[in-house]
Design an enzyme around this catalytic site. Structure first.
Site, PDB file in Angstrom:
ATOM      1  N   ARG A  33       0.892  -1.175   0.000  1.00  0.00           N
ATOM      2  CA  ARG A  33       0.000   0.000   0.000  1.00  0.00           C
ATOM      3  C   ARG A  33       0.922   1.215   0.000  1.00  0.00           C
ATOM      4  NH1 ARG A  33      -5.243   1.293   3.660  1.00  0.00           N
ATOM      5  NH2 ARG A  33      -6.027  -0.101   2.044  1.00  0.00           N
ATOM      6  N   HIS A  93      -7.524   1.060  -6.186  1.00  0.00           N
ATOM      7  CA  HIS A  93      -7.698   0.109  -5.070  1.00  0.00           C
ATOM      8  C   HIS A  93      -8.357  -1.158  -5.617  1.00  0.00           C
ATOM      9  CE1 HIS A  93      -7.776  -1.344  -1.113  1.00  0.00           C
ATOM     10  NE2 HIS A  93      -8.678  -0.565  -0.554  1.00  0.00           N
ATOM     11  N   GLN A 128     -10.069  -4.022  -3.377  1.00  0.00           N
ATOM     12  CA  GLN A 128     -11.356  -3.607  -2.818  1.00  0.00           C
ATOM     13  C   GLN A 128     -12.497  -3.886  -3.800  1.00  0.00           C
ATOM     14  OE1 GLN A 128     -12.134  -2.010   0.307  1.00  0.00           O
ATOM     15  NE2 GLN A 128     -14.108  -2.711  -0.421  1.00  0.00           N
ATOM     16  N   ASP A 147     -17.525   6.998  -0.734  1.00  0.00           N
ATOM     17  CA  ASP A 147     -16.253   6.827  -0.018  1.00  0.00           C
ATOM     18  C   ASP A 147     -15.979   8.142   0.708  1.00  0.00           C
ATOM     19  OD1 ASP A 147     -13.783   5.881   0.857  1.00  0.00           O
ATOM     20  OD2 ASP A 147     -12.790   6.086  -1.083  1.00  0.00           O
ATOM     21  N   CYS A 166     -16.291   1.259   0.968  1.00  0.00           N
ATOM     22  CA  CYS A 166     -15.106   0.420   1.225  1.00  0.00           C
ATOM     23  C   CYS A 166     -14.678   0.488   2.687  1.00  0.00           C
ATOM     24  CB  CYS A 166     -13.971   0.821   0.303  1.00  0.00           C
ATOM     25  SG  CYS A 166     -13.340   2.492   0.582  1.00  0.00           S
ATOM     26  N   ARG A 188     -13.238  -9.049   1.438  1.00  0.00           N
ATOM     27  CA  ARG A 188     -11.834  -8.740   1.162  1.00  0.00           C
ATOM     28  C   ARG A 188     -10.990  -9.994   1.401  1.00  0.00           C
ATOM     29  NH1 ARG A 188     -10.063  -3.508   1.617  1.00  0.00           N
ATOM     30  NH2 ARG A 188      -8.150  -4.390   0.769  1.00  0.00           N
TER      31      ARG A 188
HETATM   32  N1   CP Z   1     -11.127  -0.461   2.617  1.00  0.00           N
HETATM   33  C1   CP Z   1      -9.858  -0.503   3.036  1.00  0.00           C
HETATM   34  O1   CP Z   1      -8.914  -0.709   2.245  1.00  0.00           O
HETATM   35  O2   CP Z   1      -9.699  -0.343   4.366  1.00  0.00           O
HETATM   36  P1   CP Z   1      -8.325  -0.144   5.158  1.00  0.00           P
HETATM   37  O3   CP Z   1      -7.802   1.220   4.813  1.00  0.00           O
HETATM   38  O4   CP Z   1      -8.703  -0.264   6.600  1.00  0.00           O
HETATM   39  O5   CP Z   1      -7.363  -1.213   4.718  1.00  0.00           O
HETATM   40  N1  NVA Z   2     -10.174   6.700  -0.780  1.00  0.00           N
HETATM   41  C1  NVA Z   2      -9.709   6.193   0.489  1.00  0.00           C
HETATM   42  C2  NVA Z   2      -9.890   4.724   0.552  1.00  0.00           C
HETATM   43  C3  NVA Z   2      -9.469   4.089   1.852  1.00  0.00           C
HETATM   44  C4  NVA Z   2      -9.587   2.598   1.853  1.00  0.00           C
HETATM   45  C5  NVA Z   2      -8.266   6.599   0.699  1.00  0.00           C
HETATM   46  O1  NVA Z   2      -7.466   6.472  -0.235  1.00  0.00           O
HETATM   47  O2  NVA Z   2      -7.945   7.064   1.794  1.00  0.00           O
END
Ligand code: CP
Ligand code: NVA
Length: 308
Positions: A107, A134, A137, A225, A266, A294
């Site tokens: 990530r 993502h 997700q 989101d 998400c 997930r």
């Molecule tokens: N939806 C998601 O990726 O959650 P986290 O940021 O908690 O991993």
């Molecule tokens: N759009 C959000 C998604 C988190 C899972 C972010 O990037 O923070």
């Protein structure tokens, strides 16, 4: 090398096969206690590095648990603890990690980091979220929709709010799984035009509709989101809230969708900002199934990457 970097760069048949496998993996557990191993220890003797340059609850826990249930082991590493966060190049990090582990999930911020890592790694790399996408997700999201409503092909998804990284992966999925997507939000926060073009080129109907109530007509799935993503500067918070307030998913907006419409997010959610408690906790919400899936979707992704 079977990397899982983005939905638009992964073959559509492979994506469908991954979802079929995810469903089979989920049903094979058939309510087994959470910590119990899978009947098929497909990742026995495999080591997986989980690298996080941003916070995470779901991605971290679901990947960690998934690898363990399949008999493998994990190393959860934060970017700032690695030399990566202190000047070692991404390419060198990729080369070194590849000597130690069988797969890298990362990530990170810039999507270019992900691609550079994948280019220099000699083991598969999985995208666990970047500023621009993502994909894991959305695999779980498509799986969740189909569990509840059958094939997603030909259905209408409405994204209300910020045209962010998760929205871009939804657009990629629209092109790959054959559904339509209407984006409703302010022009300043429109989705990535390349993702829109990808979905349209693949035959999906993608509409941009500024009026959220018009956008909702006939929606089979409503998604939103956070209004401020992890990569967004907190200094933009007030402006974003002002721009996005009209796109809050609340009972009135859900009432404009199909009566059968599902709601997804998400997570993490900011309750009473992008979505109200009444929708989050209401009968159309499938957010907890979405979060659980997930685990199952990513197990299938891991197996696809490792060919097991
Ligand atoms: N939806 C998601 O990726 O959650 P986290 O940021 O908690 O991993
Ligand atoms: N759009 C959000 C998604 C988190 C899972 C972010 O990037 O923070």
């Amino acid at each position: 090398m079977p990397h899982f970097l983005d939905l638009h760069t992964t073959d559509a048949d492979a994506l469908r096969a991954i979802l079929d496998k995810a469903r089979a993996i989920k049903s094979a557990r058939d309510g087994a206690p959470r910590a119990a191993p899978d009947s098929d220890p497909a990742l026995k003797d495999r080591m997986v590095a989980l690298v996080f340059e941003k916070p995470s609850t779901r991605t971290r826990i679901s990947f960690d648990l998934g690898v363990r249930q399949m008999g493998g082991q994990t190393m959860v590493l934060s970017g700032s603890e690695l030399q990566l966060g202190h000047g070692e190049t991404i390419a060198d990090t990729a080369r070194v990690l590849s000597r130690f582990v069988d797969l890298i999930m990362i990530r990170t911020f810039d999507e270019a980091v992900l691609h550079e890592l994948a280019e220099h790694a000699t083991v598969p790399v999985i995208n666990g979220l970047t500023n621009e996408s993502h994909p894991c997700q959305i695999m779980a999201d498509v799986m969740t929709f189909e569990e509840h409503r059958g094939p997603i092909a030909g259905r209408k998804v409405v994204w209300s709010g910020d045209g962010n990284n998760v929205c871009a992966s939804f657009l990629h999925a629209a092109g790959q799984f054959g559904f339509d997507l209407t984006f409703t939000g302010p022009e300043a926060l429109d989705p990535d035009p390349k993702a829109v073009a990808f979905a349209r080129d693949r035959g999906s109907r993608v509409e941009i509709e500024r009026d959220p109530f018009v956008a909702m007509r006939g929606a089979d799935l409503v998604v939103t989101d956070t209004w401020v993503s992890m990569h967004d500067s907190q200094s933009t918070r007030e402006r974003r809230h002002t721009l996005l307030r009209a796109y809050q998913v609340n009972d009135a907006l859900m009432a404009a969708a199909s009566p059968e419409a599902l709601f997804m997010h998400c997570l993490p959610a900011h309750r009473e900002e992008e979505v109200t408690n009444s929708v989050m906790d209401g009968p159309q919400s499938v957010i907890w199934d979405e979060a659980e899936n997930r685990l199952h979707a990513q197990k299938a992704i891991l197996r696809w990457c490792l060919g097991v």
